[in-house]
Motif scaffolding. Sequence first.
Motif, PDB file in Angstrom:
ATOM      1  N   TRP A  59       1.027  -1.152  -0.264  1.00 15.74           N
ATOM      2  CA  TRP A  59       0.030  -0.063  -0.147  1.00 15.74           C
ATOM      3  C   TRP A  59       0.857   1.380  -0.095  1.00 15.74           C
ATOM      4  N   HIS A 190      -0.125  -3.837  12.646  1.00 12.25           N
ATOM      5  CA  HIS A 190      -0.201  -2.708  11.641  1.00 12.25           C
ATOM      6  C   HIS A 190       1.199  -1.793  11.716  1.00 12.25           C
ATOM      7  N   THR A 192       2.127   1.036  11.048  1.00 12.82           N
ATOM      8  CA  THR A 192       2.023   2.478  11.149  1.00 12.82           C
ATOM      9  C   THR A 192       0.911   3.141  12.352  1.00 12.82           C
ATOM     10  N   LYS A 194      -0.987   4.493  14.676  1.00 15.49           N
ATOM     11  CA  LYS A 194      -0.860   5.959  15.441  1.00 15.49           C
ATOM     12  C   LYS A 194      -1.188   5.768  17.052  1.00 15.49           C
ATOM     13  N   PRO A 216     -10.210   8.023   6.020  1.00 14.20           N
ATOM     14  CA  PRO A 216     -10.184   7.277   4.821  1.00 14.20           C
ATOM     15  C   PRO A 216      -9.146   6.148   4.575  1.00 14.20           C
ATOM     16  N   GLY A 219      -6.648   1.891   8.687  1.00 14.56           N
ATOM     17  CA  GLY A 219      -5.838   1.111   9.276  1.00 14.56           C
ATOM     18  C   GLY A 219      -6.221   0.216  10.328  1.00 14.56           C
ATOM     19  N   GLY A 221      -7.710   1.196  12.941  1.00 15.00           N
ATOM     20  CA  GLY A 221      -8.753   1.663  13.490  1.00 15.00           C
ATOM     21  C   GLY A 221      -8.732   2.727  14.567  1.00 15.00           C
ATOM     22  N   TYR A 243      -6.815  -5.681   8.397  1.00 18.33           N
ATOM     23  CA  TYR A 243      -6.840  -4.505   9.268  1.00 18.33           C
ATOM     24  C   TYR A 243      -8.377  -4.027   9.303  1.00 18.33           C
TER      25      TYR A 243
END
Length: 361
Positions: A59, A190, A192, A194, A216, A219, A221, A243
Amino acid sequence: MTGELPVDQILRGECVETMKTLPDGSVDCIFADPPYNLQLRGELRRPDETVVDGVDDAWDKFDDYSAYDKFTREWLSEAHRILDKDGTIWVIGSYHNVFRLGAILQDLGFWILNDIIWRKSNPMPNFRGRRFTNAHETMIWAAKSPQSRYRFNYQAMKALNDDLQMRSDWYLPLCTGNERLKNEHGLKLHPTQKPESLLHRVLVASTNVEDVVLDPFCGSGTTPAVAKRLGRHYVGIERHPDYVKAARERVAREERLTSEHVAVTPAKRDIPRIPFGSFVETGVLPAGTALYDRQKRLKATVTPDGTLVSGNQRGSIHKLGAMLTNAPSCNGWTFWFFERDGEMVPIDILRQESVALRNVG
Ligand SMILES: C[S@@+](CC[C@H](N)C(=O)[O-])C[C@H]1O[C@@H](n2cnc3c(N)ncnc32)[C@H](O)[C@@H]1O
């Protein structure tokens, strides 16, 4: 504002295609953590050439800058259409992509309000030692247009920062420990994900309870999970099935706080012009109540007409505050305190609580 919008759902799909199905002006805020276009650049490899983080995912790859820009323009155009006229967007990026994102945001008519530096308290070292350690990411915060009457919960941000104005540099740790989702092999689910603290601040700053937030590129969530916790609604889009599954499970585990708990310190413009006297009349702060300044050096007593007396001086909450401190003016709402449940609280709390009650009702 929910109409045909699939609120409180994580939609599996390609972001541009899926965004096209969402109605015009239907979301209050967008948080987007798009592909960074890292393309396995050298600084992401260890000296033994293994990759330091899982950012070699498909991605994140684009053929060249023009392919990345084309994609960015497409999803940001949709974001602009879907956003309410007074809504704001947050786009997070690193030096690899943030300048491209910024230019395209401006080209599309968004109005940049701030660029926030998220300074990482525990950044990844630079393995090759040929550059500075990259210890921050940048979030661009923009309104839909220069005319937007966008939401900024200034007082809430100040309260979050020990009563000092919140600055544009945020010092927060990376997502680690129990917060980090793991796959069945105990590895990072995942690459990245956050930190929730970042989304907490973003959402408390720029949204209200019951607002709808779109992510949008959701990832794992993070945005939907924090939105739900804070009593906001969400729409997430993600194309990777693993994901999507993890994000849905994560959000399901999340408790939604009641509106009473999530109402934040209201913005000044939301504080109704309630005369101090009305709190006296209604017995919320009855005549005879003692008020003090913050240090408890000055004392005044509330009288039945809403004025205060101190010794032989009398005046409104503002005027008496100014007289007693020899100041040209005084904001009595924040100057005077009263005792409640063994704690000193400013009388301003009464106005703020009346807004919170109105929002709940
Ligand atoms: C930088 S990550 C977002 C991480 C997220 N903020 C979190 O905390 O977990 C970008 C996400 O976008 C997804 N993605 C990339 N391109 C996409 C596209 N065209 N449509 C939908 N999802 C996409 C990726 O699968 C990835 O999960």
